[in-house]
Every structure is written in C-alpha cells, then in structure tokens.
Design a protein around this motif. Structure first.
Motif, PDB file in Angstrom:
ATOM      1  N   LEU A   1       0.812  -1.214   0.000  1.00  0.00           N
ATOM      2  CA  LEU A   1       0.000   0.000   0.000  1.00  0.00           C
ATOM      3  C   LEU A   1       0.849   1.269   0.000  1.00  0.00           C
ATOM      4  CD1 LEU A   1      -2.718  -1.186   2.542  1.00  0.00           C
ATOM      5  CD2 LEU A   1      -2.846  -1.152   0.032  1.00  0.00           C
ATOM      6  N   LEU A   2       2.140   1.122   0.212  1.00  0.00           N
ATOM      7  CA  LEU A   2       3.047   2.270   0.189  1.00  0.00           C
ATOM      8  C   LEU A   2       3.674   2.469  -1.184  1.00  0.00           C
ATOM      9  CD1 LEU A   2       4.882   1.772   3.613  1.00  0.00           C
ATOM     10  CD2 LEU A   2       2.943   3.284   3.105  1.00  0.00           C
ATOM     11  N   GLU A   3       3.360   1.584  -2.122  1.00  0.00           N
ATOM     12  CA  GLU A   3       3.927   1.660  -3.471  1.00  0.00           C
ATOM     13  C   GLU A   3       3.063   2.501  -4.408  1.00  0.00           C
ATOM     14  OE1 GLU A   3       4.176  -2.543  -4.428  1.00  0.00           O
ATOM     15  OE2 GLU A   3       6.352  -2.445  -4.147  1.00  0.00           O
ATOM     16  N   ASP A   4       3.707   3.068  -5.414  1.00  0.00           N
ATOM     17  CA  ASP A   4       3.024   3.739  -6.527  1.00  0.00           C
ATOM     18  C   ASP A   4       2.145   4.909  -6.114  1.00  0.00           C
ATOM     19  OD1 ASP A   4       4.168   1.808  -8.254  1.00  0.00           O
ATOM     20  OD2 ASP A   4       2.522   0.425  -7.813  1.00  0.00           O
ATOM     21  N   VAL A   5       2.580   5.635  -5.109  1.00  0.00           N
ATOM     22  CA  VAL A   5       1.856   6.822  -4.667  1.00  0.00           C
ATOM     23  C   VAL A   5       2.863   7.787  -4.048  1.00  0.00           C
ATOM     24  CG1 VAL A   5       1.282   5.913  -2.361  1.00  0.00           C
ATOM     25  CG2 VAL A   5      -0.259   7.536  -3.453  1.00  0.00           C
ATOM     26  N   SER A   6       2.637   9.081  -4.192  1.00  0.00           N
ATOM     27  CA  SER A   6       3.619  10.033  -3.683  1.00  0.00           C
ATOM     28  C   SER A   6       3.376  10.438  -2.229  1.00  0.00           C
ATOM     29  CB  SER A   6       3.680  11.276  -4.573  1.00  0.00           C
ATOM     30  OG  SER A   6       2.424  11.885  -4.657  1.00  0.00           O
ATOM     31  N   ARG A   7       2.132  10.389  -1.777  1.00  0.00           N
ATOM     32  CA  ARG A   7       1.835  10.790  -0.406  1.00  0.00           C
ATOM     33  C   ARG A   7       0.837   9.814   0.217  1.00  0.00           C
ATOM     34  NH1 ARG A   7       3.856  14.923  -2.879  1.00  0.00           N
ATOM     35  NH2 ARG A   7       4.535  16.832  -1.939  1.00  0.00           N
ATOM     36  N   VAL A   8       1.058   9.511   1.503  1.00  0.00           N
ATOM     37  CA  VAL A   8       0.206   8.565   2.219  1.00  0.00           C
ATOM     38  C   VAL A   8      -0.201   9.186   3.552  1.00  0.00           C
ATOM     39  CG1 VAL A   8       0.128   6.300   3.359  1.00  0.00           C
ATOM     40  CG2 VAL A   8       1.291   6.542   1.157  1.00  0.00           C
ATOM     41  N   ILE A   9      -1.471   9.022   3.878  1.00  0.00           N
ATOM     42  CA  ILE A   9      -1.983   9.382   5.201  1.00  0.00           C
ATOM     43  C   ILE A   9      -2.473   8.087   5.828  1.00  0.00           C
ATOM     44  CG2 ILE A   9      -3.744  10.649   6.497  1.00  0.00           C
ATOM     45  CD1 ILE A   9      -3.770  12.710   4.176  1.00  0.00           C
ATOM     46  N   ILE A  10      -1.998   7.800   7.035  1.00  0.00           N
ATOM     47  CA  ILE A  10      -2.393   6.591   7.751  1.00  0.00           C
ATOM     48  C   ILE A  10      -3.186   7.007   8.985  1.00  0.00           C
ATOM     49  CG2 ILE A  10      -1.559   4.547   8.994  1.00  0.00           C
ATOM     50  CD1 ILE A  10       1.001   4.740   7.217  1.00  0.00           C
ATOM     51  N   VAL A  11      -4.320   6.348   9.198  1.00  0.00           N
ATOM     52  CA  VAL A  11      -5.142   6.599  10.377  1.00  0.00           C
ATOM     53  C   VAL A  11      -5.204   5.292  11.156  1.00  0.00           C
ATOM     54  CG1 VAL A  11      -7.386   7.371  11.229  1.00  0.00           C
ATOM     55  CG2 VAL A  11      -6.529   8.235   9.040  1.00  0.00           C
ATOM     56  N   ASP A  12      -4.787   5.332  12.431  1.00  0.00           N
ATOM     57  CA  ASP A  12      -4.706   4.105  13.216  1.00  0.00           C
ATOM     58  C   ASP A  12      -4.927   4.414  14.691  1.00  0.00           C
ATOM     59  OD1 ASP A  12      -4.340   1.414  13.791  1.00  0.00           O
ATOM     60  OD2 ASP A  12      -2.220   1.375  13.266  1.00  0.00           O
ATOM     61  N   ALA A  13      -5.300   3.385  15.424  1.00  0.00           N
ATOM     62  CA  ALA A  13      -5.438   3.469  16.875  1.00  0.00           C
ATOM     63  C   ALA A  13      -4.062   3.394  17.512  1.00  0.00           C
ATOM     64  CB  ALA A  13      -6.302   2.311  17.370  1.00  0.00           C
ATOM     65  N   ILE A  14      -3.868   4.165  18.575  1.00  0.00           N
ATOM     66  CA  ILE A  14      -2.635   4.060  19.355  1.00  0.00           C
ATOM     67  C   ILE A  14      -3.005   3.945  20.823  1.00  0.00           C
ATOM     68  CG2 ILE A  14      -1.189   5.299  17.698  1.00  0.00           C
ATOM     69  CD1 ILE A  14      -1.348   7.755  19.536  1.00  0.00           C
ATOM     70  N   LYS A  15      -2.122   3.386  21.569  1.00  0.00           N
ATOM     71  CA  LYS A  15      -2.326   3.272  23.004  1.00  0.00           C
ATOM     72  C   LYS A  15      -1.070   3.812  23.668  1.00  0.00           C
ATOM     73  CE  LYS A  15      -4.471   0.166  26.240  1.00  0.00           C
ATOM     74  NZ  LYS A  15      -5.510   1.033  26.720  1.00  0.00           N
ATOM     75  N   GLY A  16      -1.189   5.026  24.162  1.00  0.00           N
ATOM     76  CA  GLY A  16      -0.055   5.690  24.792  1.00  0.00           C
ATOM     77  C   GLY A  16      -0.473   6.274  26.120  1.00  0.00           C
ATOM     78  N   ALA A  17       0.057   7.425  26.417  1.00  0.00           N
ATOM     79  CA  ALA A  17      -0.212   8.054  27.708  1.00  0.00           C
ATOM     80  C   ALA A  17      -1.335   9.083  27.636  1.00  0.00           C
ATOM     81  CB  ALA A  17       1.065   8.723  28.216  1.00  0.00           C
ATOM     82  N   GLY A  18      -1.888   9.318  26.447  1.00  0.00           N
ATOM     83  CA  GLY A  18      -2.919  10.342  26.287  1.00  0.00           C
ATOM     84  C   GLY A  18      -4.309   9.855  26.658  1.00  0.00           C
ATOM     85  N   ASP A  19      -5.243  10.785  26.653  1.00  0.00           N
ATOM     86  CA  ASP A  19      -6.637  10.470  26.949  1.00  0.00           C
ATOM     87  C   ASP A  19      -7.287   9.827  25.729  1.00  0.00           C
ATOM     88  OD1 ASP A  19      -6.485  11.628  29.489  1.00  0.00           O
ATOM     89  OD2 ASP A  19      -6.994  13.617  28.706  1.00  0.00           O
ATOM     90  N   ALA A  20      -8.195   8.900  25.975  1.00  0.00           N
ATOM     91  CA  ALA A  20      -8.941   8.258  24.882  1.00  0.00           C
ATOM     92  C   ALA A  20      -9.621   9.340  24.043  1.00  0.00           C
ATOM     93  CB  ALA A  20      -9.967   7.279  25.427  1.00  0.00           C
ATOM     94  N   GLY A  21      -9.477   9.212  22.716  1.00  0.00           N
ATOM     95  CA  GLY A  21     -10.076  10.167  21.793  1.00  0.00           C
ATOM     96  C   GLY A  21      -9.145  11.285  21.371  1.00  0.00           C
ATOM     97  N   SER A  22      -8.002  11.432  22.044  1.00  0.00           N
ATOM     98  CA  SER A  22      -7.071  12.494  21.620  1.00  0.00           C
ATOM     99  C   SER A  22      -6.385  12.078  20.327  1.00  0.00           C
ATOM    100  CB  SER A  22      -6.058  12.835  22.718  1.00  0.00           C
ATOM    101  OG  SER A  22      -5.299  11.716  23.079  1.00  0.00           O
TER     102      SER A  22
END
Length: 183
Positions: free
Chosen positions: A61-82
């Motif tokens: 999915l990173l091939e044949d395109v000049s720009r990529v935006i990825i949207v994903d869940a993370i689990k860190g130290a922030g508040d849920a929804g940030s």
C-alpha cells in the motif's frame, strides 16, 4: 483490504488501519467509511483504503503513490479520543514495541523495512487516535473515540489541502504542518 479508487493514478492514498470487530481499534476503518460518504469533498486523485490489520501487507500500500496518510489506533499516555499527528520519521524513531500500533507488526517495523526494499512515498503522515480498551469484541467505538471522528476528518482534509498546495508549488508539506495545523 477494500480500496475505493477515485482515479486510476492516485497521488494521495489514505489508509485506515485497525480491526472493526474490536471496538476502538477499528477507528481507522470508521474514518475511511466516513470519508467514502463525503467523497465529493475529496480531490479526484485521493484513494481511500480499508487496510484492516495489514501488518507487512502495508508494504504494497506504500507503493506507486507520492503521499500517504495513515489513520490508526494508538495506546499511549494520552486520553482516549485524543488525536496525534506524526511523520514517518517520528514513527521510526519510536520504539517498535507496540508504541504506535495495536497490531502484531508495528508501523515502525513496516516503515523501516519499506525504505530498504522499495521506493518510499515522498511523504507519510500518521494520525494516531488514543484508545482506551482494545480487548472487547464490539462493532462500536467508545463515546470518546467516536467524538474524535469529526476532528480527525477535518485534520485529514486540512492535510490533503496542504499536500496539494505543496504538490503544485514543490516541496515537502511535512516541514510546515506545525505552522498550519492546530496541535
């Protein structure tokens, strides 16, 4: 993996990652679904991809395109929804011990492998959404994560506008995101 091509030669690919059966972990997929509903507000050269829990399949999915935006869940130290915005360099610099993804192969792993075996997109931007629990079977997002969807959509639309402007005038939009996007 489901793709919605608005044009046969996209210059911007938006990847929604996650497992929609595990509640908040599916935030990336929910965002892609919302963007599909508003496709008339997107430039013709934007491709929307439900990337699921793609792991190493993301390399394709990173091939044949000049720009990529990825949207994903993370689990860190922030508040849920940030919502957090990262560059590919930010992700690679972080520990690959699930600091940025809830999936088996971290995004940092995929990006590091990619730059060694294929041509990378000119720019990769990641929007990570803090989640609470990701261990319950549910098709729904928690209230806090659901409340962040509109913010994520606006940030993505802003990012696309900035990418398109820099595409027209040359340069890399990652250098100016701090000046133009809210933190």
């Amino acid at each position: 993996m489901l793709k919605k091509k608005l044009r046969s030669d996209p210059t911007i690919r938006i990847l929604g990652c996650g497992n929609p059966l595990i509640g908040d972990d599916g935030i990336g997929i929910h965002v892609i679904e919302r963007l599909k509903e508003m496709h008339d507000k997107l430039p013709d050269d934007v491709e929307l991809v439900d990337a699921g829990v793609c792991g190493l399949d993301m390399l394709n999915l990173l091939e044949d395109v000049s720009r990529v935006i990825i949207v994903d869940a993370i689990k860190g130290a922030g508040d849920a929804g940030s919502v957090h915005r990262f560059s590919a360099e930010d992700i690679k610099a972080a520990s690959s011990a699930n600091a940025f993804s809830m999936h088996d192969t971290s995004l940092a792993d995929v990006l590091c492998i990619s730059e060694h075996i294929q041509k990378m997109p000119e720019q990769i931007t990641v929007f990570g959404i803090e989640i609470g629990k990701a261990d319950e079977i549910s098709l729904s997002l928690s209230d806090k994560v659901q409340d962040s969807v509109d913010e994520i959509i606006e940030l993505i639309l802003d990012e696309i506008s900035i990418m398109k402007a820099f595409e027209l005038y040359g340069g890399d939009s990652s250098d100016c995101h701090q000046m133009l996007l809210p933190s």
